[in-house]
Design an enzyme around this catalytic site. Structure first.
Site, PDB file in Angstrom:
ATOM      1  N   LYS A  52       0.897  -1.160   0.000  1.00 48.96           N
ATOM      2  CA  LYS A  52       0.000   0.000   0.000  1.00 48.96           C
ATOM      3  C   LYS A  52       0.932   1.205   0.000  1.00 48.96           C
ATOM      4  CE  LYS A  52      -1.904   3.103   1.607  1.00 48.96           C
ATOM      5  NZ  LYS A  52      -1.750   4.473   1.063  1.00 48.96           N
TER       6      LYS A  52
ATOM      7  N   GLU B 161       8.529   1.850  11.372  1.00 48.08           N
ATOM      8  CA  GLU B 161       9.593   2.862  11.224  1.00 48.08           C
ATOM      9  C   GLU B 161       8.903   4.209  11.241  1.00 48.08           C
ATOM     10  OE1 GLU B 161      12.613   2.109  11.296  1.00 48.08           O
ATOM     11  OE2 GLU B 161      12.677   0.019  10.666  1.00 48.08           O
TER      12      GLU B 161
ATOM     13  N   CYS C 262      12.780  10.969   7.975  1.00 48.22           N
ATOM     14  CA  CYS C 262      12.552  10.619   9.379  1.00 48.22           C
ATOM     15  C   CYS C 262      13.810  10.861  10.200  1.00 48.22           C
ATOM     16  CB  CYS C 262      12.085   9.173   9.498  1.00 48.22           C
ATOM     17  SG  CYS C 262      13.156   7.995   8.653  1.00 48.22           S
TER      18      CYS C 262
ATOM     19  N   GLU D  24       7.864  16.697  15.205  1.00 47.08           N
ATOM     20  CA  GLU D  24       8.514  16.494  13.908  1.00 47.08           C
ATOM     21  C   GLU D  24       7.883  17.441  12.880  1.00 47.08           C
ATOM     22  OE1 GLU D  24       7.785  12.729  11.879  1.00 47.08           O
ATOM     23  OE2 GLU D  24       9.905  12.621  11.393  1.00 47.08           O
TER      24      GLU D  24
HETATM   25  P1  NDP Z   1       1.147   8.508   7.339  1.00 47.78           P
HETATM   26  O1  NDP Z   1       1.642   7.768   8.508  1.00 47.78           O
HETATM   27  O2  NDP Z   1      -0.249   8.974   7.352  1.00 47.78           O
HETATM   28  O3  NDP Z   1       1.324   7.647   5.987  1.00 47.78           O
HETATM   29  C1  NDP Z   1       2.203   6.576   5.788  1.00 47.78           C
HETATM   30  C2  NDP Z   1       1.470   5.459   5.041  1.00 47.78           C
HETATM   31  O4  NDP Z   1       0.435   4.935   5.883  1.00 47.78           O
HETATM   32  C3  NDP Z   1       0.753   5.927   3.776  1.00 47.78           C
HETATM   33  O5  NDP Z   1       0.760   4.904   2.819  1.00 47.78           O
HETATM   34  C4  NDP Z   1      -0.639   6.171   4.294  1.00 47.78           C
HETATM   35  O6  NDP Z   1      -1.630   6.237   3.292  1.00 47.78           O
HETATM   36  C5  NDP Z   1      -0.817   4.999   5.215  1.00 47.78           C
HETATM   37  N1  NDP Z   1      -1.888   5.151   6.189  1.00 47.78           N
HETATM   38  C6  NDP Z   1      -2.520   6.278   6.596  1.00 47.78           C
HETATM   39  N2  NDP Z   1      -3.472   5.994   7.503  1.00 47.78           N
HETATM   40  C7  NDP Z   1      -3.446   4.646   7.676  1.00 47.78           C
HETATM   41  C8  NDP Z   1      -4.194   3.749   8.496  1.00 47.78           C
HETATM   42  N3  NDP Z   1      -5.172   4.169   9.295  1.00 47.78           N
HETATM   43  N4  NDP Z   1      -3.914   2.441   8.444  1.00 47.78           N
HETATM   44  C9  NDP Z   1      -2.931   1.973   7.645  1.00 47.78           C
HETATM   45  N5  NDP Z   1      -2.201   2.792   6.825  1.00 47.78           N
HETATM   46  C10 NDP Z   1      -2.444   4.105   6.856  1.00 47.78           C
HETATM   47  O7  NDP Z   1       2.133   9.669   7.094  1.00 47.78           O
HETATM   48  P2  NDP Z   1       1.838  11.000   6.259  1.00 47.78           P
HETATM   49  O8  NDP Z   1       2.294  10.756   4.906  1.00 47.78           O
HETATM   50  O9  NDP Z   1       0.466  11.524   6.423  1.00 47.78           O
HETATM   51  O10 NDP Z   1       2.784  11.965   7.020  1.00 47.78           O
HETATM   52  C11 NDP Z   1       2.440  12.412   8.329  1.00 47.78           C
HETATM   53  C12 NDP Z   1       3.689  12.651   9.096  1.00 47.78           C
HETATM   54  O11 NDP Z   1       4.333  11.399   9.351  1.00 47.78           O
HETATM   55  C13 NDP Z   1       4.741  13.467   8.369  1.00 47.78           C
HETATM   56  O12 NDP Z   1       4.521  14.820   8.431  1.00 47.78           O
HETATM   57  C14 NDP Z   1       5.957  13.017   9.104  1.00 47.78           C
HETATM   58  O13 NDP Z   1       6.028  13.715  10.317  1.00 47.78           O
HETATM   59  C15 NDP Z   1       5.726  11.561   9.348  1.00 47.78           C
HETATM   60  N6  NDP Z   1       6.309  10.698   8.320  1.00 47.78           N
HETATM   61  C16 NDP Z   1       7.356   9.933   8.654  1.00 47.78           C
HETATM   62  C17 NDP Z   1       7.965   9.157   7.706  1.00 47.78           C
HETATM   63  C18 NDP Z   1       9.122   8.301   8.021  1.00 47.78           C
HETATM   64  O14 NDP Z   1       9.929   8.045   7.143  1.00 47.78           O
HETATM   65  N7  NDP Z   1       9.236   7.791   9.235  1.00 47.78           N
HETATM   66  C19 NDP Z   1       7.532   9.135   6.317  1.00 47.78           C
HETATM   67  C20 NDP Z   1       6.377   9.947   6.076  1.00 47.78           C
HETATM   68  C21 NDP Z   1       5.795  10.687   7.054  1.00 47.78           C
HETATM   69  P3  NDP Z   1      -1.989   7.692   2.646  1.00 47.78           P
HETATM   70  O15 NDP Z   1      -1.111   7.802   1.489  1.00 47.78           O
HETATM   71  O16 NDP Z   1      -3.414   7.647   2.273  1.00 47.78           O
HETATM   72  O17 NDP Z   1      -1.726   8.718   3.676  1.00 47.78           O
END
Ligand code: NDP
Length: 496
Positions: free
Chosen positions: A176, A251, A285, A386
């Site tokens: 996903k 992660e 991250c 963050e």
């Molecule tokens: P999310 O945690 O929302 O998204 C990461 C993945 O999870 C995406 O594929 C997302 O889908 C999916 N997702 C969202 N909601 C659910 C759920 N309920 N159950 C299962 N999967 C889900 O991160 P965001 O992209 O919204 O970013 C939010 C914040 O997270 C950022 O601002 C940052 O602070 C942090 N982040 C950290 C990362 C890292 O590398 N550790 C990477 C990205 C973000 P969808 O595309 O629809 O959102």
């Protein structure tokens, strides 16, 4: 195919339109559409998981000898390398990272498949010291269907880090990808098929995580979830996993300290701090977003750092010279701007940046300049949360104890950096910093052979490393009886 035609998605070995809403992905540098897709629907989730389960049970992948599975993974690595430039350009359009960076991510994805191919064919199962009339062994079995949920900031590299060890471990995978950056995962699935991976073992479900990711995580046939993304989503997944007694790796986010001691090599420290926070426009991250500088060095160091940050080349991601591209979306840029405004409201001062860039491409894309805030305390919100953008908060420190107290005072504990010429001191400090990764006189360097993961709100479990494949396998103990006599308890004698 024109951009307006919807791209097919990969559901259990079939390429077809998703059953969900039609939507477009956008190039963050211009806001223009890159591709149209129909998102996956809940029915598609069901079809993908059922298909993956059938492929797991019937394709023979799980039963193939490790060196045979490895051969397919080596071919995937080779295909990624053959198409490296197309993939790097696609990734640039998908999430707006500079081309130099997307090339590195593609190379890293190929390396990941190669590494896990080697890990697969060299993984040893052990005979454990026997304590009875038996041979005892510890072996590993595939799990079944694995869900890989990935974010938008480093597609292909993130996907490879999950898909390669999961396939190496004999499993089927449903990816996903982030709704807004699905293109590389789709392309990766095509390469997996071209490399000879049995049909159905990989599916890609673009669309909303709150719908599709949630349904995948809850699905009874999904036996493991590997997630990279925000901490809030990670905790949600952990709750679902707890109810299913399902292993997960998470992660998550970070607010990583980089520390400049009095005796640091300043050229190295300036270069490392800049790279740590401003590469990937801070959308990482492991971004070194909290800078601690020894007070005696604070002013001269900040002057050098600010001057160098002001010279960073922000602009067109297609330009080989660009160091910082746009942020991922208009909404994310607004979130970064809100944090900068909050920092100022909390009493901070802008040392650099903090205003949108104007003119040319900057009017179209979601660009934001390197920004440095100072005059804040570590307890304040912008130092604790963050931001996931090119915003550095700089704080002076007096003593090492004062430094450690502040650096470790965070919900997150993903990474940390230390700049010092005194290796003994850096070593001692590194051991006392609470973080999954500590870099000494370097930052944001990665090796697929070294485990990666966070403590506390930065996550659970580890990816990478030779034994990373075991995250995707169940351990089993085997006992093989060697006693010529029946077990004594029943009083049955041999030959009676
Ligand atoms: P999310 O945690 O929302 O998204 C990461 C993945 O999870 C995406 O594929 C997302 O889908 C999916 N997702 C969202 N909601 C659910 C759920 N309920 N159950 C299962 N999967 C889900 O991160 P965001 O992209 O919204 O970013 C939010 C914040 O997270 C950022 O601002 C940052 O602070 C942090 N982040 C950290 C990362 C890292 O590398 N550790 C990477 C990205 C973000 P969808 O595309 O629809 O959102």
């Amino acid at each position: 195919m024109t951009v307006e035609q919807s791209l097919p998605i990969c559901i259990a070995g079939t390429w077809r339109l998703g059953g969900g809403e039609r939507y477009a992905t956008h190039y963050p540098a211009t806001g223009e559409p890159v591709a149209w897709l129909n998102a996956a629907s809940l029915d598609d989730v069901e079809a993908a998981v059922q298909g993956a389960h059938q492929a797991f049970v019937h394709s023979g992948w799980a039963q193939r000898k490790p060196h045979e599975r490895a051969a397919v993974l080596y071919r995937i690595a080779a295909l990624i390398r053959e198409q490296a430039e197309e993939l790097a350009q696609l990734q640039r359009q998908d999430n707006g990272k500079p081309i130099s960076e997307t090339r590195a991510l593609v190379a890293s994805a190929a390396g990941t498949f190669q590494f896990f191919a080697a890990a697969c064919e060299t993984l040893e199962e052990t005979i454990t010291p026997s304590r009875g009339d038996f041979v005892s062994m510890s072996v590993y079995e595939p799990m079944g269907v694995v869900a890989a949920i990935t974010p938008w900031n480093s597609p292909i590299a993130s996907e490879a880090q999950k898909v390669a060890p999961a396939l190496a471990g004999g499993n089927a995978v449903v990816i996903k990808p982030a709704e807004i950056t699905p293109l590389l995962a789709l392309q990766l699935a095509r390469l997996c098929e071209q490399a000879g991976l049995p049909k159905g073992l990989i599916s890609v479900l673009p669309g909303k995580g709150s719908l599709l990711g949630d349904a995948l995580t809850r699905h009874p046939l999904v036996k493991r979830v590997s997630f990279t993304g925000g901490t809030r989503t990670g905790k949600h997944i952990a709750h679902i996993a707890a109810d299913k007694m399902m292993p997960v790796s998470l992660e998550l986010g970070g607010k990583s300290p980089t520390i400049v001691l009095e005796d640091a090599d300043l050229d190295h420290a300036v270069a490392g701090v800049l790279y740590g926070i401003f590469s990937s426009s801070g959308e990482a991250c492991i971004a070194g977003s909290r800078l601690f500088v020894a007070r005696s060095l604070y002013e001269p160091f900040m002057a050098r750092l600010t001057a160098a940050a002001a010279q960073l080349r922000v602009g067109d991601p297609a330009d080989e010279q660009t160091q910082m591209g746009p942020l991922i979306s208009a909404g994310h840029r607004e979130s970064v701007e809100r944090y900068v405004a909050l920092g100022l409201a909390e009493g901070g001062r802008l040392r650099l940046g903090g205003e949108r860039l104007r003119g040319g491409l900057f009017e179209q894309g979601y660009f934001y300049p390197p920004t440095i805030l100072e005059g804040l305390g570590n307890h304040q919100q912008v130092c604790q949360e963050e931001i996931f953008g090119p915003v550095l908060v700089a704080l002076p420190f007096d003593t090492e104890e004062d430094l450690l107290e502040q650096a470790n005072d965070s919900l997150y504990a993903l990474a940390a950096g230390i700049w010092s010429r005194d290796y003994k001191r850096a070593w001692a400090l590194g051991r006392r910093l609470q973080a999954g990764t500590v870099w000494i006189n370097t930052y944001k360097q990665f090796s697929i052979s070294t485990p990666f993961g966070g403590w506390r709100d930065s996550g659970l479990g580890r990816e990478k490393g030779r034994l990373g494949i075991l995250q995707y396998m169940e351990q089993k103990s085997l006992y093989w009886g060697m006693n010529p006599q029946p077990l004594a308890w029943a009083g049955v004698e041999a030959g009676q």
